[in-house]
Design a protein around this motif. Sequence first.
Motif, PDB file in Angstrom:
ATOM      1  N   GLU A 118     -11.676  -8.253  -5.751  1.00  0.00           N
ATOM      2  CA  GLU A 118     -11.938  -6.951  -5.006  1.00  0.00           C
ATOM      3  C   GLU A 118     -11.188  -6.645  -3.822  1.00  0.00           C
ATOM      4  OE1 GLU A 118     -15.578  -5.103  -7.426  1.00  0.00           O
ATOM      5  OE2 GLU A 118     -16.120  -5.828  -5.664  1.00  0.00           O
TER       6      GLU A 118
ATOM      7  N   GLY B 170      -7.813   7.815  -4.863  1.00  0.00           N
ATOM      8  CA  GLY B 170      -7.872   8.432  -3.551  1.00  0.00           C
ATOM      9  C   GLY B 170      -6.416   9.118  -3.455  1.00  0.00           C
ATOM     10  N   TYR B 171      -5.282   8.220  -3.425  1.00  0.00           N
ATOM     11  CA  TYR B 171      -3.812   8.925  -3.340  1.00  0.00           C
ATOM     12  C   TYR B 171      -3.668   9.950  -4.328  1.00  0.00           C
ATOM     13  CZ  TYR B 171      -3.027   4.613  -0.553  1.00  0.00           C
ATOM     14  OH  TYR B 171      -3.259   3.616   0.526  1.00  0.00           O
TER      15      TYR B 171
ATOM     16  N   GLY C 207     -10.362   2.839  -7.058  1.00  0.00           N
ATOM     17  CA  GLY C 207     -10.638   3.772  -6.282  1.00  0.00           C
ATOM     18  C   GLY C 207      -9.540   4.023  -5.190  1.00  0.00           C
ATOM     19  N   ARG C 208      -8.650   2.888  -4.836  1.00  0.00           N
ATOM     20  CA  ARG C 208      -7.511   3.143  -3.802  1.00  0.00           C
ATOM     21  C   ARG C 208      -6.337   4.328  -4.646  1.00  0.00           C
ATOM     22  NH1 ARG C 208      -3.153  -1.445  -2.587  1.00  0.00           N
ATOM     23  NH2 ARG C 208      -3.477  -1.575  -4.950  1.00  0.00           N
ATOM     24  N   GLU C 209      -6.025   3.983  -6.058  1.00  0.00           N
ATOM     25  CA  GLU C 209      -5.075   4.880  -6.568  1.00  0.00           C
ATOM     26  C   GLU C 209      -5.752   6.239  -6.915  1.00  0.00           C
ATOM     27  OE1 GLU C 209      -5.912   1.505  -7.304  1.00  0.00           O
ATOM     28  OE2 GLU C 209      -4.283   0.759  -6.914  1.00  0.00           O
TER      29      GLU C 209
ATOM     30  N   CYS D 123       1.749   6.993  -6.664  1.00  0.00           N
ATOM     31  CA  CYS D 123       0.731   7.723  -6.870  1.00  0.00           C
ATOM     32  C   CYS D 123       0.916   9.447  -6.792  1.00  0.00           C
ATOM     33  CB  CYS D 123      -0.430   7.409  -6.290  1.00  0.00           C
ATOM     34  SG  CYS D 123      -1.231   6.011  -6.988  1.00  0.00           S
TER      35      CYS D 123
ATOM     36  N   ASP E 259       0.955  -1.315   0.028  1.00  0.00           N
ATOM     37  CA  ASP E 259      -0.144   0.149   0.081  1.00  0.00           C
ATOM     38  C   ASP E 259       0.860   1.333  -0.027  1.00  0.00           C
ATOM     39  OD1 ASP E 259      -2.833  -0.364  -0.187  1.00  0.00           O
ATOM     40  OD2 ASP E 259      -3.194   0.800   1.738  1.00  0.00           O
TER      41      ASP E 259
ATOM     42  N   MET F 108       0.933   4.101  -2.965  1.00  0.00           N
ATOM     43  CA  MET F 108       0.748   5.674  -2.480  1.00  0.00           C
ATOM     44  C   MET F 108       2.058   6.421  -2.812  1.00  0.00           C
ATOM     45  SD  MET F 108      -0.027   7.518   1.217  1.00  0.00           S
ATOM     46  CE  MET F 108       1.701   7.335   1.832  1.00  0.00           C
TER      47      MET F 108
ATOM     48  N   SER G 215     -14.122   8.079  -4.346  1.00  0.00           N
ATOM     49  CA  SER G 215     -14.588   7.373  -3.361  1.00  0.00           C
ATOM     50  C   SER G 215     -16.069   8.057  -2.957  1.00  0.00           C
ATOM     51  CB  SER G 215     -13.892   7.266  -2.167  1.00  0.00           C
ATOM     52  OG  SER G 215     -14.727   7.140  -0.884  1.00  0.00           O
TER      53      SER G 215
ATOM     54  N   HIS H 189      -7.212  -9.556  -3.898  1.00  0.00           N
ATOM     55  CA  HIS H 189      -6.324  -9.453  -5.145  1.00  0.00           C
ATOM     56  C   HIS H 189      -5.421 -10.553  -5.335  1.00  0.00           C
ATOM     57  CE1 HIS H 189      -7.774  -5.261  -5.076  1.00  0.00           C
ATOM     58  NE2 HIS H 189      -7.501  -5.389  -3.687  1.00  0.00           N
TER      59      HIS H 189
END
Length: 440
Positions: free
Chosen positions: A270, A163-164, A159-161, A133, A126, A130, A184, A273
């Motif tokens: 989801e 967000g960062y 969504g995670r990417e 990104c 993670d 981050m 998000s 992974h």
Amino acid sequence: KQTSPAQAEFYQAVEEVLESLQPILETNEKYQLHSIIERIVEPERQLMFRVPWVDDQGKVQVNKGYRIEFNSALGPYKGGLRFHPSVNASIIKFLGFEQIFKNALTGLPIGGGKGGANFDPKGKSDGEIMRFCQSFISELYRHIGPTTDVPAGDIGVGGREIGYMFGQYKRLTGNFDGVFTGKSLLWGGSLARKEATGYGCVYFAQYMLEDKGDTLAGKRCLVSGAGNVAIYTIEKLYQLGAIPVSCSDSSGTIHHESGINLDTLKELKEVRHVRLNEYLTAHPDATFIPVADYPADGNAVWHLAGAQLAFPCATQNELNEADAKALVANGCIAVSEGANMPSTQDAVEVFLGAKILYGPGKAANAGGVATSQLEMAQNASMQRWSFEEVDEKLKVIMKNIYRNASETAAEFGDPNNLVLGANIAGFRKVADAMIEQGVV
Ligand code: NDP
């Protein structure tokens, strides 16, 4: 082609579009007078930049970042970011070029763009994701904005990417605005955006079938991919009474004759992974075909017998001529593309020659970008629409795209050729807007 032999995918996309534009180019001198073709194949702007970041071992890694701002005749540049080791200038350019016509077809005010990096998110922590990104946006932030260029997700960017990247954009600019879509739901995202590309691709198949007096109910379906688009294609197929029997990732294909278990698939892809062979732990009655066992000239998923519909939802050129022939020989009556340019030009010719229903990606998968524009509209008006409201608008947009492509195909004398219809309908809007805006 001779000046840039390395841009194979870009030339493939341009050739397909230019071939189908012949009928409108021959009868409209204005497009030649205004050199529309020469202008439309040249991006307004291309950015390439270094993306340095520090991995968990403290070593500095470097990737190549890209953003192509291809055409802004109809609105701000709009298109996703792809993080995948195969990303290069040609792939981003082909995706950006396709995006111009796709976005025009939605009928919404969005121009065409695309971007990404040759970064592989697989196996990264993670923290590494981050830092990557943040570095990517430390360069890109100065080129994007809610009325200039609005990126979204694509392969490897969820969504995670987003967000960062949004967090870093906000830190550098001080702006909390709708600069990304696919955000998000906690901070500006739209309900139904995550589902939109897959759902839209199934709605498109539904409209193609309805026009022939047929429905999705009871149809067995081959789906490739196991990411965002594939998962929500499978979900909508079940909701409309069809039976998806396959999915795939870059390690192999799952064939589950009684129907893919959606909960298991979401859990594997989801939440955890992991690779698709783990599907067999919960469903020993399914089969896993590893890539090593694929036919020498094709992709195993398209050679599974007994299905009437096909939904390529993984990546470009994942369905070739031999695959297309196998689909047709096995009784496939319709193909709706969730991915961008998944079928090679030879495969498309097989579908058109066999006169089966064929929805090209730039029409069939446009539900994703259309819903991104609905996210922009909600952000700009500080509103939040319900899931049902967004889904209803998506259905209307997909129906209009289908009608626009099929009516344009009929107008140019080839009623079932949605490649021709989609390309001409998209082109006409962009080209006329370019002429109205002068030589820029
Ligand atoms: P994801 O990253 O969520 O999923 C991609 C899927 O395709 C994964 O299962 C991946 O497997 C598989 N895949 C990717 N590359 C390859 C490859 N070279 N060989 C075999 N399998 C591969 O991406 P999306 O679902 O978002 O995107 C899928 C396609 O849909 C792309 O063509 C994208 O451009 C297009 N698209 C996406 C939209 C969206 O809203 N997300 C909108 C419109 C089009 P693995 O994980 O093993 O690599």
